[in-house]
Scaffold this active site. Structure first.
Site, PDB file in Angstrom:
ATOM      1  N   GLN A  76       0.847  -1.198   0.000  1.00 17.05           N
ATOM      2  CA  GLN A  76       0.000   0.000   0.000  1.00 17.05           C
ATOM      3  C   GLN A  76       0.879   1.242   0.000  1.00 17.05           C
ATOM      4  O   GLN A  76       0.379   2.354  -0.069  1.00 17.05           O
ATOM      5  CB  GLN A  76      -0.880   0.013   1.258  1.00 17.05           C
ATOM      6  CG  GLN A  76      -1.796  -1.182   1.364  1.00 17.05           C
ATOM      7  CD  GLN A  76      -2.394  -1.288   2.765  1.00 17.05           C
ATOM      8  OE1 GLN A  76      -3.373  -0.640   3.081  1.00 17.05           O
ATOM      9  NE2 GLN A  76      -1.791  -2.107   3.599  1.00 17.05           N
ATOM     10  N   ASN A  77       2.183   1.036   0.115  1.00 15.06           N
ATOM     11  CA  ASN A  77       3.078   2.181   0.257  1.00 15.06           C
ATOM     12  C   ASN A  77       3.366   2.831  -1.089  1.00 15.06           C
ATOM     13  O   ASN A  77       3.415   2.162  -2.119  1.00 15.06           O
ATOM     14  CB  ASN A  77       4.385   1.756   0.929  1.00 15.06           C
ATOM     15  CG  ASN A  77       4.136   1.237   2.333  1.00 15.06           C
ATOM     16  OD1 ASN A  77       3.046   1.428   2.865  1.00 15.06           O
ATOM     17  ND2 ASN A  77       5.114   0.576   2.919  1.00 15.06           N
ATOM     18  N   VAL A  78       3.583   4.140  -1.014  1.00 12.45           N
ATOM     19  CA  VAL A  78       3.793   4.906  -2.249  1.00 12.45           C
ATOM     20  C   VAL A  78       5.246   5.384  -2.328  1.00 12.45           C
ATOM     21  O   VAL A  78       5.571   6.259  -3.106  1.00 12.45           O
ATOM     22  CB  VAL A  78       2.808   6.098  -2.305  1.00 12.45           C
ATOM     23  CG1 VAL A  78       1.374   5.597  -2.425  1.00 12.45           C
ATOM     24  CG2 VAL A  78       2.946   7.010  -1.074  1.00 12.45           C
ATOM     25  N   ALA A  98       8.784  -4.497  12.238  1.00  5.61           N
ATOM     26  CA  ALA A  98       8.972  -5.302  11.024  1.00  5.61           C
ATOM     27  C   ALA A  98      10.452  -5.600  10.769  1.00  5.61           C
ATOM     28  O   ALA A  98      10.810  -6.736  10.411  1.00  5.61           O
ATOM     29  CB  ALA A  98       8.364  -4.581   9.832  1.00  5.61           C
ATOM     30  N   ASN A 153       3.319  -6.734  13.402  1.00  2.89           N
ATOM     31  CA  ASN A 153       2.912  -5.371  13.763  1.00  2.89           C
ATOM     32  C   ASN A 153       3.100  -5.230  15.278  1.00  2.89           C
ATOM     33  O   ASN A 153       2.634  -6.078  16.033  1.00  2.89           O
ATOM     34  CB  ASN A 153       1.426  -5.157  13.396  1.00  2.89           C
ATOM     35  CG  ASN A 153       1.018  -3.697  13.438  1.00  2.89           C
ATOM     36  OD1 ASN A 153       1.370  -2.968  14.356  1.00  2.89           O
ATOM     37  ND2 ASN A 153       0.253  -3.277  12.443  1.00  2.89           N
ATOM     38  N   PRO A 154       3.754  -4.180  15.741  1.00  3.40           N
ATOM     39  CA  PRO A 154       3.933  -4.034  17.198  1.00  3.40           C
ATOM     40  C   PRO A 154       2.602  -3.908  17.932  1.00  3.40           C
ATOM     41  O   PRO A 154       2.521  -4.223  19.116  1.00  3.40           O
ATOM     42  CB  PRO A 154       4.739  -2.735  17.350  1.00  3.40           C
ATOM     43  CG  PRO A 154       5.186  -2.337  16.002  1.00  3.40           C
ATOM     44  CD  PRO A 154       4.392  -3.099  14.983  1.00  3.40           C
ATOM     45  N   HIS A 197      -1.631   1.409  -4.153  1.00  2.00           N
ATOM     46  CA  HIS A 197      -2.047   2.806  -3.997  1.00  2.00           C
ATOM     47  C   HIS A 197      -1.201   3.760  -4.835  1.00  2.00           C
ATOM     48  O   HIS A 197      -1.114   4.946  -4.533  1.00  2.00           O
ATOM     49  CB  HIS A 197      -2.012   3.212  -2.517  1.00  2.00           C
ATOM     50  CG  HIS A 197      -3.045   2.506  -1.687  1.00  2.00           C
ATOM     51  ND1 HIS A 197      -3.033   2.480  -0.309  1.00  2.00           N
ATOM     52  CD2 HIS A 197      -4.145   1.792  -2.060  1.00  2.00           C
ATOM     53  CE1 HIS A 197      -4.078   1.780   0.131  1.00  2.00           C
ATOM     54  NE2 HIS A 197      -4.752   1.354  -0.911  1.00  2.00           N
ATOM     55  N   THR A 237       0.654  -2.896   8.619  1.00  5.04           N
ATOM     56  CA  THR A 237      -0.565  -2.201   8.192  1.00  5.04           C
ATOM     57  C   THR A 237      -1.614  -2.271   9.292  1.00  5.04           C
ATOM     58  O   THR A 237      -1.725  -3.295   9.974  1.00  5.04           O
ATOM     59  CB  THR A 237      -1.121  -2.766   6.867  1.00  5.04           C
ATOM     60  OG1 THR A 237      -2.368  -2.105   6.575  1.00  5.04           O
ATOM     61  CG2 THR A 237      -1.336  -4.271   6.901  1.00  5.04           C
ATOM     62  N   SER A 238      -2.390  -1.179   9.414  1.00 10.06           N
ATOM     63  CA  SER A 238      -3.452  -1.158  10.417  1.00 10.06           C
ATOM     64  C   SER A 238      -4.627  -2.032   9.994  1.00 10.06           C
ATOM     65  O   SER A 238      -5.542  -2.256  10.782  1.00 10.06           O
ATOM     66  CB  SER A 238      -3.931   0.278  10.645  1.00 10.06           C
ATOM     67  OG  SER A 238      -4.401   0.822   9.425  1.00 10.06           O
TER      68      SER A 238
HETATM   69  P1  OAD Z   1      -1.467   3.002   8.991  1.00 13.26           P
HETATM   70  O1  OAD Z   1      -0.835   4.256   9.449  1.00 13.26           O
HETATM   71  O2  OAD Z   1      -2.946   2.931   9.006  1.00 13.26           O
HETATM   72  O3  OAD Z   1      -0.933   1.781   9.877  1.00 13.26           O
HETATM   73  C1  OAD Z   1       0.437   1.604  10.097  1.00 13.26           C
HETATM   74  C2  OAD Z   1       0.613   0.396  10.967  1.00 13.26           C
HETATM   75  O4  OAD Z   1       1.990   0.155  11.097  1.00 13.26           O
HETATM   76  C3  OAD Z   1       0.038   0.524  12.378  1.00 13.26           C
HETATM   77  O5  OAD Z   1      -0.815  -0.576  12.647  1.00 13.26           O
HETATM   78  C4  OAD Z   1       1.279   0.489  13.279  1.00 13.26           C
HETATM   79  O6  OAD Z   1       1.067  -0.203  14.511  1.00 13.26           O
HETATM   80  C5  OAD Z   1       2.242  -0.268  12.426  1.00 13.26           C
HETATM   81  N1  OAD Z   1       3.679  -0.007  12.695  1.00 13.26           N
HETATM   82  C6  OAD Z   1       4.253   1.102  13.217  1.00 13.26           C
HETATM   83  N2  OAD Z   1       5.580   0.948  13.299  1.00 13.26           N
HETATM   84  C7  OAD Z   1       5.858  -0.298  12.821  1.00 13.26           C
HETATM   85  C8  OAD Z   1       7.046  -1.050  12.645  1.00 13.26           C
HETATM   86  N3  OAD Z   1       8.248  -0.552  12.973  1.00 13.26           N
HETATM   87  N4  OAD Z   1       6.947  -2.299  12.138  1.00 13.26           N
HETATM   88  C9  OAD Z   1       5.740  -2.804  11.802  1.00 13.26           C
HETATM   89  N5  OAD Z   1       4.582  -2.141  11.934  1.00 13.26           N
HETATM   90  C10 OAD Z   1       4.636  -0.896  12.440  1.00 13.26           C
HETATM   91  O7  OAD Z   1      -0.871   2.690   7.541  1.00 13.26           O
HETATM   92  P2  OAD Z   1      -1.464   1.706   6.419  1.00 13.26           P
HETATM   93  O8  OAD Z   1      -2.079   0.509   7.012  1.00 13.26           O
HETATM   94  O9  OAD Z   1      -0.386   1.529   5.421  1.00 13.26           O
HETATM   95  O10 OAD Z   1      -3.799   5.188   1.693  1.00 13.26           O
HETATM   96  O11 OAD Z   1      -2.581   2.623   5.806  1.00 13.26           O
HETATM   97  C11 OAD Z   1      -3.287   2.169   4.690  1.00 13.26           C
HETATM   98  C12 OAD Z   1      -3.595   3.320   3.765  1.00 13.26           C
HETATM   99  O12 OAD Z   1      -4.230   4.373   4.492  1.00 13.26           O
HETATM  100  C13 OAD Z   1      -2.377   3.991   3.181  1.00 13.26           C
HETATM  101  O13 OAD Z   1      -1.875   3.332   2.036  1.00 13.26           O
HETATM  102  C14 OAD Z   1      -2.918   5.337   2.816  1.00 13.26           C
HETATM  103  C15 OAD Z   1      -3.670   5.648   4.056  1.00 13.26           C
HETATM  104  O14 OAD Z   1      -4.722   6.557   3.932  1.00 13.26           O
HETATM  105  C16 OAD Z   1      -3.755   6.049   0.684  1.00 13.26           C
HETATM  106  O15 OAD Z   1      -3.017   7.016   0.688  1.00 13.26           O
HETATM  107  C17 OAD Z   1      -4.691   5.713  -0.419  1.00 13.26           C
END
Ligand code: OAD
Length: 252
Positions: free
Chosen positions: A104-106, A234, A216-217, A122, A191-192
Site C-alpha cells: 500500500q506504500n507509495v 517489522a 505489527n507491534p 495505492h 498495516t493497520s
Molecule cells: P497506517 O498508518 O494505518 O498503519 C500503520 C501500521 O503500522 C500501524 O498498525 C502500526 O502499529 C504499524 N507499525 C508502526 N511501526 C511499525 C514497525 N516498525 N513495524 C511494523 N509495523 C509498524 O498505515 P497503512 O495501514 O499503510 O492510503 O494505511 C493504509 C492506507 O491508508 C495507506 O496506504 C494510505 C492511508 O490513507 C492512501 O493514501 C490511499
C-alpha cells in the site's frame, strides 16, 4: 503455527504473498498514517489533501504537500525489513516458488531494496501525471519550480497516488487477488488493516485457508483472525526470519 515453525513454513511455501503498509517504512523515518502521535492523519486532514476535490479546490497546497513527501522519501533509505523481504523473494524464486509483494506504500522503498515482484496498490509518490492529458513521468529531481507543476500541454500535474474516493488501479487489484487466491502463505506487515480493499486481501487469505501471519507491534482488527501474530517491529522480525531461512555467511 508458532513462530519457530514459521521459517520452515516459508521455506516450504509453494506460493507466498506479502501485504505491506506504512509500518514497514516507519524505521526508514517515513511517518505512518494512523499512529496517534506521529501519523500523518493525526497532523493533517486527509479531506484537505488526499481527495480529487481537494486538488481541484487548492492544487497548489495539495501538490506542494505531496512534493514535500516525495523529497522526504527520496532522502530516506530502505531499512532491514525491506532488505529482508528482498532476500526472502530471492530465496523462493531461486527454488522456483512464487512470491508477490503487494504494497500500500507509495514510497518505492521495496524496489530500492531489491524487491522485484511488487504490486503498488495505492500508486506511487514518484510518478506524476497530467490531470488534463494523462501524460505520466517518474520524478527524481529537486522540488518542482512551481505548484502545481505544469505539463507541456498546460495541464496541472498531480501525484500518482490513489486518493480517497478514487478507484485502485484495476490491473494491480487483479494481480494481487489472483496471487492471494493461489497462495499457501500470506503475511500482513506494518498495516493497520483498516483500509479496504487492501485489508480485504488479508480476510480473503484467511477465508481461503492460507497460513496467515501478521507482523505489527500493535494489535489490529485482523490479529485474532490470522494464524500467527508477531507483535514486533517489522525490521527486527523480518531480519530474523530471513536469517533463519538462509543464514548469512559468518565474516571473520
Ligand atoms: P497506517 O498508518 O494505518 O498503519 C500503520 C501500521 O503500522 C500501524 O498498525 C502500526 O502499529 C504499524 N507499525 C508502526 N511501526 C511499525 C514497525 N516498525 N513495524 C511494523 N509495523 C509498524 O498505515 P497503512 O495501514 O499503510 O492510503 O494505511 C493504509 C492506507 O491508508 C495507506 O496506504 C494510505 C492511508 O490513507 C492512501 O493514501 C490511499
Amino acid at each position: 503455527m508458532n513462530e519457530s515453525e514459521l521459517a520452515r513454513a516459508l521455506a516450504e511455501s509453494r506460493s507466498c504473498v506479502v501485504l505491506t503498509g506504512a509500518g514497514i517504512s516507519a524505521e526508514s523515518g517515513i511517518p505512518t498514517f494512523r499512529d496517534a502521535q506521529w501519523g500523518l492523519w493525526a497532523e493533517f486532514d486527509p479531506g484537505k489533501l488526499a481527495t480529487p476535490e481537494a486538488f481541484a479546490r487548492d492544487p497548489e497546497l495539495v501538490s506542494r504537500w505531496y512534493d514535500e513527501r516525495r523529497l522526504a522519501v527520496a532522502g530516506a533509505r530502505p531499512n532491514a525489513g525491506h532488505f529482508a523481504l528482498a532476500r526472502i523473494e530471492r530465496f523462493l524464486e531461486e527454488r522456483g516458488r512464487r512470491f508477490l509483494l503487494v504494497t500500500q506504500n507509495v514510497d518505492r522503498l521495496h524496489q530500492r531494496a531489491g524487491s522485484r515482484s511488487v504490486v503498488e496498490l495505492h500508486g506511487s509518490l514518484l510518478d506524476w501525471r497530467c490531470s488534463q492529458c494523462g501524460a505520466e513521468r517518474e520524478e527524481s529531481g529537486p522540488a518542482f519550480p512551481c505548484y502545481p507543476p505544469r505539463c507541456a500541454c498546460g495541464g496541472a500535474r498531480r501525484p500518482g497516488v490513489v486518493w480517497f474516493g478514487e478507484m485502485l488501479p484495476q490491473d494491480s487489484v487483479a494481480r494481487a487477488e489472483g496471487a492471494v487466491n493461489d497462495c499457501d502463505l500470506f503475511f500482513s506487515i506494518g498495516t493497520s488493516a483498516e483500509v479496504f480493499p487492501a485489508a480485504g486481501l488479508i480476510h480473503r487469505a484467511v477465508d481461503l485457508g492460507a497460513r496467515t501471519v501478521e507482523i505489527n507491534p500493535q494489535p489490529t482488527p485482523v490479529s485474532r483472525r490470522v494464524d500467527l501474530s508477531i507483535h514486533e517491529a517489522a525490521a527486527t522480525a523480518l531480519r530474523r526470519l530471513a536469517d533463519e531461512l538462509e543464514p548469512r555467511p559468518t565474516k571473520y
